[in-house]
Design an enzyme around this catalytic site. Sequence first.
Site, mmCIF file in Angstrom:
data_model
loop_
_atom_site.group_PDB
_atom_site.id
_atom_site.type_symbol
_atom_site.label_atom_id
_atom_site.label_comp_id
_atom_site.label_asym_id
_atom_site.label_seq_id
_atom_site.Cartn_x
_atom_site.Cartn_y
_atom_site.Cartn_z
ATOM 1 N N ASP A 20 48.395 46.863 32.992
ATOM 2 C CA ASP A 20 47.495 45.884 33.615
ATOM 3 C C ASP A 20 47.189 44.754 32.629
ATOM 4 O O ASP A 20 46.118 44.684 32.033
ATOM 5 C CB ASP A 20 46.207 46.590 34.048
ATOM 6 C CG ASP A 20 45.341 45.721 34.946
ATOM 7 O OD1 ASP A 20 45.844 44.682 35.425
ATOM 8 O OD2 ASP A 20 44.168 46.086 35.173
ATOM 9 N N HIS A 66 45.957 42.677 37.523
ATOM 10 C CA HIS A 66 45.448 42.826 38.890
ATOM 11 C C HIS A 66 44.593 41.636 39.321
ATOM 12 O O HIS A 66 44.378 41.425 40.517
ATOM 13 C CB HIS A 66 44.659 44.136 39.034
ATOM 14 C CG HIS A 66 43.291 44.110 38.440
ATOM 15 N ND1 HIS A 66 43.000 44.645 37.206
ATOM 16 C CD2 HIS A 66 42.118 43.612 38.920
ATOM 17 C CE1 HIS A 66 41.714 44.492 36.953
ATOM 18 N NE2 HIS A 66 41.152 43.864 37.974
ATOM 19 N N SER A 75 36.535 42.088 35.409
ATOM 20 C CA SER A 75 37.943 42.417 35.215
ATOM 21 C C SER A 75 38.698 41.315 34.490
ATOM 22 O O SER A 75 38.509 40.124 34.756
ATOM 23 C CB SER A 75 38.609 42.673 36.567
ATOM 24 O OG SER A 75 38.253 43.931 37.063
#
Length: 473
Positions: free
Chosen positions: A315, A270, A412
């Site tokens: 992911d 992502h 992230s």
Amino acid sequence: MAPQLLLCLIQTFLWSLPEAESNVFLKSNVANRFLQRTKRANSGFEEIYPANFERECVEERCSKEEAREVFEDDEKTEAFWTVYVDGDQCLSNPCHYGGTCKDGIGSYTCTCLAGYEGKNCEHDLLKSCRVDNGNCWHFCKPVQNDTQCSCAEGYRLGDNGFSCIAEGEFSCGRNIKSRNKREASLPDFQTDFSDDYDAIDENNLIETVQSQSATLLKKSDNPNPDIRIVNGLDCKLGECPWQAVLIDEKGTAFGGGTILSPYFVLTAAHCINKTKSIAVVVGQVDISRKETRRLLSVDKVYTHPKYVHVTNDYDIAIIQLKTPIQFSENVVPACLPTADFANHVLMKQDFGIVSGFGRIEEKGPTSNILKVVMVPYVDRHTCILSTKIPITRNMFCAGYGNQPEDACEGDSGGPHITAYKDTHFLTGIVSWGEGCGRDGKYGIYTKVSNFLPWIKTIMRRKQPSTESSTGRL
């Protein structure tokens, strides 16, 4: 004449038969003195007498119910019956290491002493990978009734057969500097860069690969994939040497990554769709010092082909660099585990280590200083119950649930590391969460052990291409 002679012979034979019988066969009263037949006990009215073992099961073939009448005890009946039906299976002493054998019909059961298991108690748990990883420092493999240890790439097996010795100065997963000797300064190569580093600006940053789910980026109701270290400690120089930082076209840090090798950095899928272009920085603990950092240009980006933006399943993405990272005591790759080692050893540890430059609190400012926090593993059942959002097999939870210590926005794609025997292995990727450090909520991480074949397939492409490009695999 002949007929008369034959007739005389027959008549003489018949006369001699009574005398022959008297010589061969004894009279009954005499014979009974020598020959006696044993008669069955209680013959005649045996059903009204108590059960008799000899009568029921020796003279005749008894049923289990008849045996029960004899022993009047279920346990004794079972012990007798299993031997009576097909013999004693325990006569050969099949149970090893002092195990106790119990006979069965066509089988047997071994009750093992502590420290042993298996049908015949043949497995010594002290020689099992399931107990203390078979004493192996890295990877353990069962071989017959023993174990075989092996090591991560860059290590060799010690003479004792279970320790792992680093073969290079910058082998993966090593914290080369001890904490009390670390200094809050940038590593040497940051101020005096080799020509091998390709200093770049926004004009030659490559465009990243576009996700097949790019049209879903406008949705705002999905979990916070960018929001992922709250209440962490400063990560001193060399303490998180596998940390990579993703930089956008404006020179701003927007995500993290994990150094796998000189050419490859692992991150979250992502993160790839959040900017038009990316570069990578390594060996930095203070991203406010832009004048000292150097950007590494990207050659290719591989987003997992099954990545789903809405659910953040799969992911994971791999960044391939144009020029190799120069390892030092402050820049070291994390080790990749085997799937079995990760699932049954690393993820059974109490804590993992998460680092990044994300927000220091929910909706708060991002951190210029690299932060690190230890987060406990959370069992899967508790993880699933903590959220209405699906937790797939490619995800796991970590965090406290009742303490505000978590990954947060800007973290992230960063590493979730688990230490074992002084070696640090990559176990997860910071993926998403509902807020940061909220009560009853946990951080969600991509489970790296599920993607090891995919990662290794891409990493076999060690040589970068001559022209920058993007790709999917």
